[in-house]
Design a protein around this motif. Structure first.
Motif, PDB file in Angstrom:
ATOM      1  N   THR A 112      73.938  44.759  46.406  1.00 40.12           N
ATOM      2  CA  THR A 112      75.320  44.983  46.874  1.00 40.12           C
ATOM      3  C   THR A 112      75.792  43.815  47.731  1.00 40.12           C
ATOM      4  N   LEU A 113      74.902  43.331  48.592  1.00 39.73           N
ATOM      5  CA  LEU A 113      75.231  42.205  49.471  1.00 39.73           C
ATOM      6  C   LEU A 113      75.569  40.965  48.653  1.00 39.73           C
ATOM      7  N   LYS A 114      74.781  40.685  47.633  1.00 39.61           N
ATOM      8  CA  LYS A 114      75.029  39.518  46.785  1.00 39.61           C
ATOM      9  C   LYS A 114      76.362  39.656  46.062  1.00 39.61           C
TER      10      LYS A 114
ATOM     11  N   PRO B 154      86.961  31.990  49.178  1.00 36.24           N
ATOM     12  CA  PRO B 154      86.393  30.855  49.909  1.00 36.24           C
ATOM     13  C   PRO B 154      86.752  30.926  51.384  1.00 36.24           C
ATOM     14  N   GLY B 155      85.802  30.585  52.243  1.00 36.63           N
ATOM     15  CA  GLY B 155      86.043  30.599  53.677  1.00 36.63           C
ATOM     16  C   GLY B 155      85.540  31.845  54.370  1.00 36.63           C
ATOM     17  N   VAL B 156      85.151  32.877  53.610  1.00 40.81           N
ATOM     18  CA  VAL B 156      84.631  34.114  54.205  1.00 40.81           C
ATOM     19  C   VAL B 156      83.148  33.923  54.481  1.00 40.81           C
ATOM     20  N   GLY B 157      82.770  33.911  55.766  1.00 38.24           N
ATOM     21  CA  GLY B 157      81.401  33.624  56.157  1.00 38.24           C
ATOM     22  C   GLY B 157      80.513  34.856  56.243  1.00 38.24           C
ATOM     23  N   SER B 158      79.297  34.647  56.752  1.00 39.04           N
ATOM     24  CA  SER B 158      78.292  35.715  56.776  1.00 39.04           C
ATOM     25  C   SER B 158      78.703  36.880  57.682  1.00 39.04           C
ATOM     26  N   LYS B 159      79.417  36.591  58.758  1.00 45.89           N
ATOM     27  CA  LYS B 159      79.854  37.664  59.663  1.00 45.89           C
ATOM     28  C   LYS B 159      80.810  38.611  58.951  1.00 45.89           C
ATOM     29  N   ASP B 160      81.742  38.051  58.171  1.00 52.56           N
ATOM     30  CA  ASP B 160      82.699  38.891  57.444  1.00 52.56           C
ATOM     31  C   ASP B 160      82.027  39.633  56.301  1.00 52.56           C
ATOM     32  N   VAL B 161      81.029  38.992  55.665  1.00 57.36           N
ATOM     33  CA  VAL B 161      80.289  39.668  54.597  1.00 57.36           C
ATOM     34  C   VAL B 161      79.527  40.857  55.171  1.00 57.36           C
TER      35      VAL B 161
ATOM     36  N   ALA C 142      80.416  42.628  57.719  1.00 54.84           N
ATOM     37  CA  ALA C 142      81.398  43.686  57.986  1.00 54.84           C
ATOM     38  C   ALA C 142      81.755  44.431  56.709  1.00 54.84           C
ATOM     39  N   LYS C 143      81.905  43.698  55.604  1.00 57.45           N
ATOM     40  CA  LYS C 143      82.222  44.335  54.316  1.00 57.45           C
ATOM     41  C   LYS C 143      81.071  45.242  53.872  1.00 57.45           C
ATOM     42  N   LEU C 144      79.834  44.776  54.089  1.00 57.90           N
ATOM     43  CA  LEU C 144      78.672  45.573  53.708  1.00 57.90           C
ATOM     44  C   LEU C 144      78.612  46.858  54.531  1.00 57.90           C
ATOM     45  N   ARG C 145      78.885  46.759  55.835  1.00 58.60           N
ATOM     46  CA  ARG C 145      78.862  47.945  56.693  1.00 58.60           C
ATOM     47  C   ARG C 145      79.936  48.942  56.266  1.00 58.60           C
ATOM     48  N   GLU C 146      81.109  48.414  55.898  1.00 59.34           N
ATOM     49  CA  GLU C 146      82.201  49.280  55.444  1.00 59.34           C
ATOM     50  C   GLU C 146      81.869  49.949  54.113  1.00 59.34           C
ATOM     51  N   LYS C 147      81.153  49.225  53.261  1.00 64.37           N
ATOM     52  CA  LYS C 147      80.875  49.720  51.909  1.00 64.37           C
ATOM     53  C   LYS C 147      79.691  50.681  51.885  1.00 64.37           C
ATOM     54  N   THR C 148      78.627  50.346  52.630  1.00 67.34           N
ATOM     55  CA  THR C 148      77.374  51.110  52.526  1.00 67.34           C
ATOM     56  C   THR C 148      76.939  51.778  53.819  1.00 67.34           C
ATOM     57  N   GLY C 149      77.527  51.383  54.943  1.00 66.36           N
ATOM     58  CA  GLY C 149      77.099  51.929  56.226  1.00 66.36           C
ATOM     59  C   GLY C 149      75.913  51.196  56.812  1.00 66.36           C
ATOM     60  N   VAL C 150      75.370  50.191  56.100  1.00 67.44           N
ATOM     61  CA  VAL C 150      74.227  49.413  56.585  1.00 67.44           C
ATOM     62  C   VAL C 150      74.743  48.290  57.480  1.00 67.44           C
ATOM     63  N   ALA C 151      74.236  48.255  58.718  1.00 69.03           N
ATOM     64  CA  ALA C 151      74.678  47.228  59.670  1.00 69.03           C
ATOM     65  C   ALA C 151      73.657  46.090  59.708  1.00 69.03           C
ATOM     66  N   LEU C 152      74.094  44.897  59.340  1.00 67.93           N
ATOM     67  CA  LEU C 152      73.245  43.705  59.383  1.00 67.93           C
ATOM     68  C   LEU C 152      73.890  42.652  60.270  1.00 67.93           C
ATOM     69  N   SER C 153      73.056  41.824  60.886  1.00 68.69           N
ATOM     70  CA  SER C 153      73.582  40.687  61.643  1.00 68.69           C
ATOM     71  C   SER C 153      73.979  39.590  60.670  1.00 68.69           C
ATOM     72  N   ALA C 154      74.805  38.656  61.133  1.00 66.64           N
ATOM     73  CA  ALA C 154      75.212  37.525  60.289  1.00 66.64           C
ATOM     74  C   ALA C 154      74.002  36.702  59.873  1.00 66.64           C
ATOM     75  N   ARG C 155      73.037  36.581  60.794  1.00 65.28           N
ATOM     76  CA  ARG C 155      71.826  35.815  60.483  1.00 65.28           C
ATOM     77  C   ARG C 155      71.019  36.486  59.374  1.00 65.28           C
ATOM     78  N   CYS C 156      70.916  37.803  59.457  1.00 70.05           N
ATOM     79  CA  CYS C 156      70.179  38.545  58.429  1.00 70.05           C
ATOM     80  C   CYS C 156      70.866  38.414  57.069  1.00 70.05           C
ATOM     81  N   VAL C 157      72.208  38.410  57.070  1.00 74.16           N
ATOM     82  CA  VAL C 157      72.966  38.238  55.827  1.00 74.16           C
ATOM     83  C   VAL C 157      72.669  36.868  55.224  1.00 74.16           C
ATOM     84  N   ARG C 158      72.683  35.826  56.058  1.00 71.44           N
ATOM     85  CA  ARG C 158      72.405  34.471  55.549  1.00 71.44           C
ATOM     86  C   ARG C 158      70.999  34.384  54.973  1.00 71.44           C
TER      87      ARG C 158
END
Length: 377
Positions: free
Chosen positions: A79-81, A89-96, A98-114
């Motif tokens: 789902t994250l991928k 373009p321009g949407v970084g790991s922090k925004d991704v 946030a989208k993942l948390r909104e979609k699945t409820g899973v909270a990840l840090s920007a570093r973990c996303v990267r």
């Protein structure tokens, strides 16, 4: 005391498992750790470790590690991928995240996303610009590629014009990278508008290249041609007009002694092909209707699809010239800038192996256009 869930150990490959058992059995059979090390490739301490592990557990698997279970499981990583690839373009790991948390409820840090996206082969990198192609444009490109797939590209001269800027501008610095100390980025003085610029025409063949021909748009150059109608009637053209382009083709323009066409013909004359070669040009308005001038010197004028810089190898040449220009040369005035530009042009175009690779890529480009039904290659 907080409960700690053991992490599941990674599955071992058969070869690794066999080596570990081999090392453990060697120690058990009385071999020294040094001897076991030489025979298995493990360190002596590792051989002792696997022997002890086999004695205690009967196997040589990695033990479960203490720690928090990973949040990024298989479904979450997929789902994250998908979310990352769907982002603009321009949407970084922090925004991704946030989208993942909104979609699945899973909270990840920007570093973990990267880290997770990197493990899946994704990298947050610069985008590559490409021409915007409409369905009719794609259809024309595909038809053109089908019609010209058997052209002998070694008999074509590719021509084009390019602006080179002699100072850093905000757009150029935006994509510039440099080594610097942490927390102290390198500072580069920029000009809102380049104080030095050169507008040049050039051509390249498999046998060599023409000289650069300077045109209106170069710092200090004023067009010899004036507007014939309209509000600007009687004033010099602000850019290259059709009459100036014809002059560049026939006599070379500013300060030149030989025209672009004659230089191209001379390159094919050396290869004894002066009666069988093609002149290529793209299709801006000033080029339309210049075929009569071209065919006075060139045997053939190659048709070219609109909005197709990805098919012209001279675009690769311009990019390499600009790279060499900024990497190897310095300048303080227009004369030095022109000298540096001419030197960079010669350094790139006099490389026979580089020219051969470019021309060898043309059949592949056309095949990709055909396979992609006219899409960008």
């Amino acid at each position: 005391m907080a409960h700690i869930t053991p992490r599941t150990p990674k599955c071992l490959g058969m070869a690794t498992c066999a080596r570990r058992f081999h090392a453990a059995h060697l120690i058990a059979d009385g071999h020294s750790p040094t001897e076991a090390s030489k025979m298995t490739g493990f360190k002596a301490s590792e051989c002792l470790k696997w022997a002890k592990r086999m004695e205690q557990t009967g196997g040589v698997d990695d033990l479960p590690r203490a720690g928090r279970p990973p949040k990024v499981t298989g479904p979450v990583s997929k789902t994250l991928k998908r979310l990352a690839l769907e982002c603009k373009p321009g949407v970084g790991s922090k925004d991704v995240a946030a989208k993942l948390r909104e979609k699945t409820g899973v909270a990840l840090s920007a570093r973990c996303v990267r880290r997770s996206l990197g493990a899946q082969g994704l990298k947050f990198s610069r985008v590559k610009a490409e021409p915007r192609l409409t369905p009719p444009m794609k259809a024309k490109r595909a038809t053109w590629a089908e019609r010209n797939r058997d052209i002998p590209w070694e008999k074509v001269v590719f021509t084009d014009s390019k602006y080179f800027y002699g100072s850093y501008t905000p757009d150029k610095v935006k994509n510039l990278k440099a080594w610097s100390k942490e927390g102290a980025p390198r500072r580069v003085p920029v000009d809102k508008h380049a104080n030095l610029k050169c507008h040049v025409y050039g051509g390249i063949t498999i046998h060599g290249a023409t000289e650069l021909h300077y045109a209106t748009g170069t710092t200090g150059y004023k067009s010899n041609f004036v507007y014939a109608t309209g509000k600007a009637k009687g004033t010099p053209h602000r850019g290259v007009c059709k009459r100036e382009y014809k002059e560049i083709l026939e006599s070379g323009g500013y300060g030149a002694e030989v025209g672009l066409l004659e230089e191209a013909r001379a390159l094919f004359m050396v290869a004894e092909e002066e009666d069988d070669w093609f002149f290529q040009q793209d299709q801006p308005k000033i080029h339309v209707g210049c075929e009569d001038v071209i065919l006075r010197s060139a045997p053939n004028c190659l048709e070219w699809p609109g909005n197709s810089p990805d098919l012209s190898i001279i675009e690769n040449v311009w990019a390499e010239v600009e790279r060499i220009l900024w990497k190897k040369f310095t300048w303080h005035n227009l004369a030095e800038f022109k000298g540096a530009l001419n030197s960079a042009w010669r350094e790139v175009t006099e490389n026979a192996a580089y020219r051969a690779r470019l021309f060898a890529s043309m059949p592949k480009r056309l095949e990709k256009v055909i396979a992609g039904r006219g899409d960008v290659v």
